[in-house]
Design an enzyme around this catalytic site. Structure first.
Site, PDB file in Angstrom:
ATOM      1  N   VAL A  27       0.800 -16.609  -2.376  1.00 24.66           N
ATOM      2  CA  VAL A  27       0.823 -17.550  -1.177  1.00 24.66           C
ATOM      3  C   VAL A  27      -0.570 -18.114  -0.948  1.00 24.66           C
ATOM      4  CG1 VAL A  27       1.554 -18.324   1.103  1.00 24.66           C
ATOM      5  CG2 VAL A  27       3.030 -16.926  -0.308  1.00 24.66           C
ATOM      6  N   THR A  51       0.818  -0.978  -0.051  1.00 21.90           N
ATOM      7  CA  THR A  51       0.074  -0.038  -0.024  1.00 21.90           C
ATOM      8  C   THR A  51       0.743   1.166  -0.009  1.00 21.90           C
ATOM      9  OG1 THR A  51      -1.847  -1.310   1.021  1.00 21.90           O
ATOM     10  CG2 THR A  51      -1.943   1.098   1.315  1.00 21.90           C
ATOM     11  N   HIS A  55      -6.521   2.469   6.802  1.00 21.03           N
ATOM     12  CA  HIS A  55      -5.611   2.088   8.145  1.00 21.03           C
ATOM     13  C   HIS A  55      -6.218   1.116   8.885  1.00 21.03           C
ATOM     14  CE1 HIS A  55      -4.513   6.822   7.855  1.00 21.03           C
ATOM     15  NE2 HIS A  55      -4.019   5.953   6.881  1.00 21.03           N
TER      16      HIS A  55
END
Length: 639
Positions: free
Chosen positions: A291, A158, A574
């Site tokens: 993954v 990000t 956030h």
């Protein structure tokens, strides 16, 4: 600013095409534009297939001529985000160990380094297009009435698409995290890791004991400023908020925005920590590798590797020492649960064998804002505007000097911390951050422009036009109030057992009445700010937005502002606490204070998901700090 993008494309294309034409004596029809638009624009179909100018992206070839990664490493790091890049660089400082860094996204390209077009990247291949699950009463003005939660999908995470704002949090916030049993996480202890990464070049703060100067991540002021930022700072002083270094611990106040930039260009964790070290023979960086599972021995509860998919092929790699998840606050908890670590009954419902029953995803906090406070001015040309600023001269000046409007981080010029009447009067912890922007939502080009900001937030075009159409593409100023410590708590869970499905995310925004009241109090503070002489010199007036969702409600009443907030409810990206840190006695904890997953050997989480409670920060800087601290914890364990 789409004009800046296009002009940059054209400039680079002319340079590249001239070289190629001289060599081959044949004209080339804009292949560079094809590639760059493919990189930067959603749903773009290139005129020429393939990616012939991939050299404009960062590249991370395996060292020593390797064609494929090894089958075993000492450390496997999942996610090349803000924390993962730091962790990979620090662990690979020891030439006797091997480090594998796996990232599902692509490397950054030239455009991700342009600060002013940060809003544009919220809807590109560089993001995970996450959506919060539908929640009645919030995001009513967004497309499909759902809150959009884009997260970075890139080498750099990000931090490759955010607004580059550098904040650290208040001492009291870190000290109360430590007091809850998280040894090693007090303000003094995290400060040394903030300083370790930082290469501060902040005029006037050269001798500050709170700044680092020898690190890899540049922290600078933005040289370009509109006169409106001076009005913001002066108005703050009139209302009792001094102009300060807001990252110093002494006092709350307002200050020029500090950004992780160098000479007007973005410095993500990838650019700061990976690019200079990518030729290390013991550091293997593999982009476009997703993954899907952490391999854990069920009997001994020991992590020993991961499975991942690259080029549609499933592969396995093992770790001699540790697996570290740095995939972020959405993907890290998802991966834990897919691997059998999470709430027992939830995992069983999808047929996932349970290895460790832990409250993964049970806690989720987020910082939200109301971006609809738009103030008109009576002075032409005083604010930023895409149509006016997107010209070839600005692009050329930025390429050479990096100090004009193109270097502005999405228009952000300053931030300030305040305590509303609803905050605790006994502490120095703010409950609102004010983000001063030298423009507003209506400055992104109007009907003929990119509309990058409003589209990046997924605001409904119908709602936007009815609320702001009369002032679209005009000079304006805005302030975003960020709710720093929401009482509303969300959660995250799996959608199914498919690792390529997005998890279900529940923000539970504004479910606590104090959150609504605090945001309304911040709006009243903003109204007091613009009533001061510094703003009134420019004839500042609050635009009366006409939201269809708020018909029949008296304008400027508390009821109106609650409706407005619930109409345009925007995340500031956030999200935290989904892999919450805490001692073994904490029933909500997923990892211990050394970031080790409770009950699992050789498995840690090192990213913003471990933060146990809200902090007055934009989470990039804390994630870098977490990467730094995690590296030392791991080195100490294996020393």
């Amino acid at each position: 600013m789409v004009q800046i993008i296009c002009l940059t494309f054209i400039l680079l294309t002319m340079i590249t095409d001239n070289i190629v034409s001289c060599q081959h004596n044949t004209p080339i029809q804009f292949p560079l534009i094809n590639m760059l638009l493919k990189s930067a624009a959603p749903n773009y179909t290139p005129l020429f297939p393939g990616d012939p100018f991939d050299f404009l992206r960062d590249s991370f070839p395996l060292p020593n001529g390797l064609k494929n990664p090894l089958s075993e490493y000492d450390y496997i790091i999942v996610g090349a985000g803000s924390a993962g890049c730091v962790l990979a660089a620090r662990l690979s400082e020891d030439p006797t160990v091997t480090v594998l860094l796996l990232e599902p996204g692509r490397p950054e390209n030239f455009l991700t380094g342009v600060p002013s077009i940060a809003p544009y990247f919220q809807r590109t291949e560089y993001t995970w297009p996450y959506y919060m699950e539908p929640q009645p009463g919030v995001c009513l003005g967004m497309i499909n009435k759902r809150c959009f939660w884009p997260r970075g999908r890139a080498v750099g995470g990000t931090g490759s698409i955010n607004y580059m704002i550098y904040t650290r949090g208040r001492p009291e916030e870190w000290n109360r995290i430590a007091a809850a049993g998280n040894y090693g996480w007090s303000y003094e202890e995290v400060l040394k890791y903030y300083k370790k990464s930082e290469r501060a070049n902040l005029g006037g703060l050269e001798n500050s004991p709170y700044r680092g100067r020898g690190g890899e991540m540049d922290i600078q002021f933005v040289n370009f400023r509109t006169p409106l930022v001076e009005a913001f700072l002066e108005a703050g002083r009139i209302l009792g908020s001094p102009t300060v270094d807001y990252n110093s611990p002494e006092q709350l106040g307002f200050g020029y925005v500090q950004t992780n930039t160098r000479s007007g260009k973005r410095v993500s964790s990838a650019r700061a920590f990976l690019r200079p070290n990518k030729k290390r023979s013991n550091l293997h960086i593999v982009p476009l590798a997703t993954v899907t599972k952490v391999l854990i021995k069920k009997r001994s509860k020991t992590a020993y590797g991961v499975e991942y998919v690259k080029n549609h092929l499933k592969k396995k790699v093992t770790a001699r020492r540790e697996v570290i998840l740095s995939a972020g606050p959405i993907a890290s908890p998802q991966l834990l649960m897919l691997s059998g670590v999470g709430p027992k009954e939830h995992l069983k419902s999808f047929g996932i064998p349970v290895i460790q029953d832990l409250p993964v995803g049970k806690t989720l906090y987020d910082h939200i804002t109301y971006p609809g406070l738009i103030f008109t001015v009576n002075v032409t040309g005083i604010s930023m505007n895409e149509n006016r600023d997107g010209n070839i001269q600005n692009v050329l000046d930025w390429l050479q000097f990096g100090d004009n409007v193109v270097a502005s981080p999405g228009g952000v010029e300053a931030i300030g911390y305040i305590k509303t009447p609803l905050s605790n009067p006994q502490d120095q912890i703010p409950d609102i951050e004010l983000i001063s922007i030298g423009a507003s939502l209506v400055a992104d080009g109007g009907p003929t422009g990119s509309k990058a900001v409003r589209r990046g937030m997924m605001i409904s075009e119908d709602i936007f036009n009815k609320a702001y159409g009369t002032i679209d593409n005009t000079d304006s100023w805005s302030v975003f109030p960020m709710l720093l410590h929401p009482r509303s708590v969300g959660y995250l869970e799996l959608k199914d057992s498919n690792p390529f499905s997005y998890p279900r995310m529940y923000g539970n925004y504004l479910t606590h009445p104090i959150d609504v009241a605090t945001l309304i109090a911040s709006i009243r503070y903003a109204q007091a700010l613009i009533a001061t002489p510094p703003f009134q010199r420019y004839g500042m007036k609050l635009h009366k937005a006409q939201f269809p969702t708020c018909r029949g409600i008296q304008y400027d009443s508390d009821e109106y502002w609650e409706c407005a907030i619930r109409t345009i409810t925007a995340t500031l990206h956030h999200q935290i606490a989904t892999c919450r840190m805490g001692p073994a006695r904490d029933p909500q904890a997923v990892v211990d204070p050394e970031l080790r997953v409770h009950g699992i050997n050789h498995l840690r989480v090192a990213d913003s998901s471990i933060l146990p409670r809200t902090v007055s920060v934009h989470t990039h800087a804390p994630a870098v700090m977490i990467g730094e601290k995690a590296a030392d914890l791991i080195k100490y364990t294996w020393s």
